[in-house]
Design a protein around this motif. Structure first.
Motif, PDB file in Angstrom:
ATOM      1  N   THR A   1       0.855  -1.128  -0.061  1.00 42.45           N
ATOM      2  CA  THR A   1      -0.193   0.054   0.043  1.00 42.45           C
ATOM      3  C   THR A   1       1.006   1.208  -0.030  1.00 42.45           C
ATOM      4  O   THR A   1       0.466   2.134   0.503  1.00 42.45           O
ATOM      5  CB  THR A   1      -0.829  -0.015   1.025  1.00 42.45           C
ATOM      6  OG1 THR A   1      -0.285  -0.143   2.341  1.00 42.45           O
ATOM      7  CG2 THR A   1      -1.896  -1.282   1.100  1.00 42.45           C
ATOM      8  N   SER A   2       1.868   1.149  -0.662  1.00 41.15           N
ATOM      9  CA  SER A   2       3.147   2.303  -0.528  1.00 41.15           C
ATOM     10  C   SER A   2       2.570   3.703  -1.449  1.00 41.15           C
ATOM     11  O   SER A   2       3.014   4.833  -0.946  1.00 41.15           O
ATOM     12  CB  SER A   2       4.304   1.794  -1.140  1.00 41.15           C
ATOM     13  OG  SER A   2       4.232   1.290  -2.665  1.00 41.15           O
ATOM     14  N   PHE A   3       1.157   3.357  -2.249  1.00 41.43           N
ATOM     15  CA  PHE A   3       0.863   4.653  -2.804  1.00 41.43           C
ATOM     16  C   PHE A   3      -0.390   5.198  -1.709  1.00 41.43           C
ATOM     17  O   PHE A   3      -0.707   6.488  -2.395  1.00 41.43           O
ATOM     18  CB  PHE A   3       0.059   4.133  -4.139  1.00 41.43           C
ATOM     19  CG  PHE A   3      -0.626   2.769  -3.761  1.00 41.43           C
ATOM     20  CD1 PHE A   3      -2.090   3.173  -3.554  1.00 41.43           C
ATOM     21  CD2 PHE A   3      -0.466   1.553  -4.031  1.00 41.43           C
ATOM     22  CE1 PHE A   3      -3.021   2.263  -3.040  1.00 41.43           C
ATOM     23  CE2 PHE A   3      -1.247   0.425  -3.588  1.00 41.43           C
ATOM     24  CZ  PHE A   3      -2.495   0.815  -3.227  1.00 41.43           C
ATOM     25  N   LEU A   4      -0.429   4.852  -0.674  1.00 37.88           N
ATOM     26  CA  LEU A   4      -1.192   5.284   0.412  1.00 37.88           C
ATOM     27  C   LEU A   4      -0.400   6.024   1.295  1.00 37.88           C
ATOM     28  O   LEU A   4       0.803   5.584   1.459  1.00 37.88           O
ATOM     29  CB  LEU A   4      -2.295   4.423   1.004  1.00 37.88           C
ATOM     30  CG  LEU A   4      -3.187   3.736   0.044  1.00 37.88           C
ATOM     31  CD1 LEU A   4      -3.800   2.522   0.991  1.00 37.88           C
ATOM     32  CD2 LEU A   4      -4.174   4.651  -0.377  1.00 37.88           C
ATOM     33  N   PRO A   5      -1.029   7.052   2.050  1.00 36.58           N
ATOM     34  CA  PRO A   5      -0.309   7.525   3.089  1.00 36.58           C
ATOM     35  C   PRO A   5       0.446   6.740   4.123  1.00 36.58           C
ATOM     36  O   PRO A   5      -0.098   5.550   4.633  1.00 36.58           O
ATOM     37  CB  PRO A   5      -1.064   8.541   3.853  1.00 36.58           C
ATOM     38  CG  PRO A   5      -2.145   9.064   2.904  1.00 36.58           C
ATOM     39  CD  PRO A   5      -2.294   7.528   2.056  1.00 36.58           C
ATOM     40  N   ALA A   6       1.910   6.843   4.648  1.00 38.09           N
ATOM     41  CA  ALA A   6       2.480   5.793   5.475  1.00 38.09           C
ATOM     42  C   ALA A   6       1.687   5.769   6.811  1.00 38.09           C
ATOM     43  O   ALA A   6       1.626   4.220   7.410  1.00 38.09           O
ATOM     44  CB  ALA A   6       3.878   6.193   5.521  1.00 38.09           C
ATOM     45  N   GLY A   7       1.198   6.673   7.042  1.00 39.19           N
ATOM     46  CA  GLY A   7       0.365   6.544   8.690  1.00 39.19           C
ATOM     47  C   GLY A   7      -0.854   5.748   8.568  1.00 39.19           C
ATOM     48  O   GLY A   7      -1.301   5.218   9.677  1.00 39.19           O
ATOM     49  N   LEU A   8      -1.127   5.218   7.321  1.00 42.30           N
ATOM     50  CA  LEU A   8      -2.354   4.300   7.145  1.00 42.30           C
ATOM     51  C   LEU A   8      -1.952   2.836   7.348  1.00 42.30           C
ATOM     52  O   LEU A   8      -2.893   2.052   7.527  1.00 42.30           O
ATOM     53  CB  LEU A   8      -3.073   4.439   5.975  1.00 42.30           C
ATOM     54  CG  LEU A   8      -3.815   5.833   5.858  1.00 42.30           C
ATOM     55  CD1 LEU A   8      -4.536   6.052   4.530  1.00 42.30           C
ATOM     56  CD2 LEU A   8      -4.899   6.051   7.210  1.00 42.30           C
ATOM     57  N   THR A   9      -0.564   2.406   7.422  1.00 45.29           N
ATOM     58  CA  THR A   9      -0.251   1.188   7.123  1.00 45.29           C
ATOM     59  C   THR A   9      -0.426   0.180   8.304  1.00 45.29           C
ATOM     60  O   THR A   9      -1.266  -0.758   8.164  1.00 45.29           O
ATOM     61  CB  THR A   9       1.414   1.333   7.081  1.00 45.29           C
ATOM     62  OG1 THR A   9       1.911   1.679   5.932  1.00 45.29           O
ATOM     63  CG2 THR A   9       2.016  -0.318   6.828  1.00 45.29           C
ATOM     64  N   THR A  10      -0.409   0.763   9.559  1.00 46.77           N
ATOM     65  CA  THR A  10      -0.727  -0.132  10.683  1.00 46.77           C
ATOM     66  C   THR A  10      -2.476  -0.491  10.575  1.00 46.77           C
ATOM     67  O   THR A  10      -2.753  -1.431  10.910  1.00 46.77           O
ATOM     68  CB  THR A  10      -0.169   0.605  12.013  1.00 46.77           C
ATOM     69  OG1 THR A  10       0.969   0.579  12.154  1.00 46.77           O
ATOM     70  CG2 THR A  10      -0.518  -0.378  13.176  1.00 46.77           C
ATOM     71  N   THR A  11      -3.010   0.633  10.473  1.00 50.96           N
ATOM     72  CA  THR A  11      -4.473   0.628  10.295  1.00 50.96           C
ATOM     73  C   THR A  11      -5.065  -0.371   9.203  1.00 50.96           C
ATOM     74  O   THR A  11      -6.002  -1.090   9.503  1.00 50.96           O
ATOM     75  CB  THR A  11      -5.112   2.102  10.172  1.00 50.96           C
ATOM     76  OG1 THR A  11      -4.729   3.007  11.244  1.00 50.96           O
ATOM     77  CG2 THR A  11      -6.551   1.857  10.065  1.00 50.96           C
ATOM     78  N   ASN A  12      -4.256  -0.143   8.042  1.00 45.72           N
ATOM     79  CA  ASN A  12      -4.478  -1.129   7.246  1.00 45.72           C
ATOM     80  C   ASN A  12      -4.408  -2.494   7.271  1.00 45.72           C
ATOM     81  O   ASN A  12      -5.061  -3.319   6.995  1.00 45.72           O
ATOM     82  CB  ASN A  12      -4.172  -0.708   5.781  1.00 45.72           C
ATOM     83  CG  ASN A  12      -4.544   0.557   5.157  1.00 45.72           C
ATOM     84  OD1 ASN A  12      -5.478   1.014   5.335  1.00 45.72           O
ATOM     85  ND2 ASN A  12      -3.690   1.185   4.313  1.00 45.72           N
ATOM     86  N   ALA A  13      -3.216  -2.777   7.965  1.00 41.12           N
ATOM     87  CA  ALA A  13      -2.890  -4.118   8.416  1.00 41.12           C
ATOM     88  C   ALA A  13      -3.913  -4.825   9.259  1.00 41.12           C
ATOM     89  O   ALA A  13      -4.365  -6.006   9.265  1.00 41.12           O
ATOM     90  CB  ALA A  13      -1.575  -4.488   8.941  1.00 41.12           C
ATOM     91  N   TYR A  14      -4.467  -4.062  10.399  1.00 37.64           N
ATOM     92  CA  TYR A  14      -5.311  -4.468  11.300  1.00 37.64           C
ATOM     93  C   TYR A  14      -6.734  -4.596  10.663  1.00 37.64           C
ATOM     94  O   TYR A  14      -7.617  -5.594  10.988  1.00 37.64           O
ATOM     95  CB  TYR A  14      -5.344  -3.724  12.568  1.00 37.64           C
ATOM     96  CG  TYR A  14      -4.319  -4.061  13.271  1.00 37.64           C
ATOM     97  CD1 TYR A  14      -4.002  -5.294  14.274  1.00 37.64           C
ATOM     98  CD2 TYR A  14      -3.074  -3.449  13.538  1.00 37.64           C
ATOM     99  CE1 TYR A  14      -3.252  -5.655  15.079  1.00 37.64           C
ATOM    100  CE2 TYR A  14      -1.797  -3.763  14.310  1.00 37.64           C
ATOM    101  CZ  TYR A  14      -1.985  -4.950  15.152  1.00 37.64           C
ATOM    102  OH  TYR A  14      -0.874  -5.261  15.822  1.00 37.64           O
ATOM    103  N   LEU A  15      -7.221  -3.662   9.791  1.00 34.33           N
ATOM    104  CA  LEU A  15      -8.368  -3.798   8.969  1.00 34.33           C
ATOM    105  C   LEU A  15      -8.569  -4.948   8.251  1.00 34.33           C
ATOM    106  O   LEU A  15      -9.250  -5.697   8.191  1.00 34.33           O
ATOM    107  CB  LEU A  15      -8.639  -2.560   8.275  1.00 34.33           C
ATOM    108  CG  LEU A  15      -9.141  -1.285   9.174  1.00 34.33           C
ATOM    109  CD1 LEU A  15      -9.288  -0.151   8.218  1.00 34.33           C
ATOM    110  CD2 LEU A  15     -10.543  -1.412   9.667  1.00 34.33           C
ATOM    111  N   ALA A  16      -7.637  -5.197   7.575  1.00 33.76           N
ATOM    112  CA  ALA A  16      -7.270  -6.448   6.489  1.00 33.76           C
ATOM    113  C   ALA A  16      -7.593  -7.497   7.379  1.00 33.76           C
ATOM    114  O   ALA A  16      -8.244  -8.656   7.147  1.00 33.76           O
ATOM    115  CB  ALA A  16      -6.014  -6.297   5.796  1.00 33.76           C
ATOM    116  N   THR A  17      -6.737  -7.651   8.598  1.00 37.51           N
ATOM    117  CA  THR A  17      -6.741  -8.875   9.443  1.00 37.51           C
ATOM    118  C   THR A  17      -8.398  -8.953   9.863  1.00 37.51           C
ATOM    119  O   THR A  17      -8.722 -10.133   9.912  1.00 37.51           O
ATOM    120  CB  THR A  17      -5.651  -8.779  10.481  1.00 37.51           C
ATOM    121  OG1 THR A  17      -4.553  -8.739   9.972  1.00 37.51           O
ATOM    122  CG2 THR A  17      -5.867  -9.913  11.474  1.00 37.51           C
TER     123      THR A  17
END
Length: 143
Positions: A54-70
């Motif tokens: 998800t490098s095309f998204l803001p880096a601040g969303l990475t952890t949130t995205n990982a937990y949302l996907a999980t």
């Protein structure tokens, strides 16, 4: 020989296979697979992987995205096994896997999507969502 539309087992197999794939990925993030068979092995590594795809998204969303996907994979996997609201859950699973496939293609290249069969999983989930009846499911028991 024309395939029978009355055979509920291919549909059940697809439901279980999709659920197993989703839940296996979640189990990997929590260290439930042996290291020799693990893609991530822990949530920290999965968060790093999420940041890569998800490098095309803001880096601040990475952890949130990982937990949302999980969370999404866990809930969808369980609901697929149970066969509850199957049409909608299958559609959501197809969309989720399609988003994974697109993200992986943009950042890692198309080959990675074939190695992880995300296009096939997405297509299978969309096919499951088109079925008229879901025998061997909570949906059938409730109906």
């Amino acid at each position: 020989m024309e395939p029978s539309t009355n055979n509920p087992f291919p549909q059940l197999f697809l439901r279980i296979a999709l659920a197993a794939a989703l839940l296996s990925a979640v189990a990997d993030r929590f260290g439930c697979w042996p290291a020799s068979q693990s893609a991530w092995g822990n949530m920290t590594t999965f968060i790093q992987y999420t940041g890569k795809i998800t490098s095309f998204l803001p880096a601040g969303l990475t952890t949130t995205n990982a937990y949302l996907a999980t969370f999404a994979e866990t809930v969808l996997g369980i609901l697929l096994i149970l066969g509850y609201k199957t049409r909608w859950v299958a559609m959501a699973t197809g969309v989720l896997l399609l988003l994974f496939a697109i993200s992986m293609t943009l950042t890692l290249g198309i080959k990675s999507t074939f190695d992880y069969s995300v296009w096939v999983g997405s297509a299978g989930a969309f096919l499951l969502s088109t079925q008229k009846h879901y025998r061997y499911s909570l949906d059938a028991l409730i109906a």
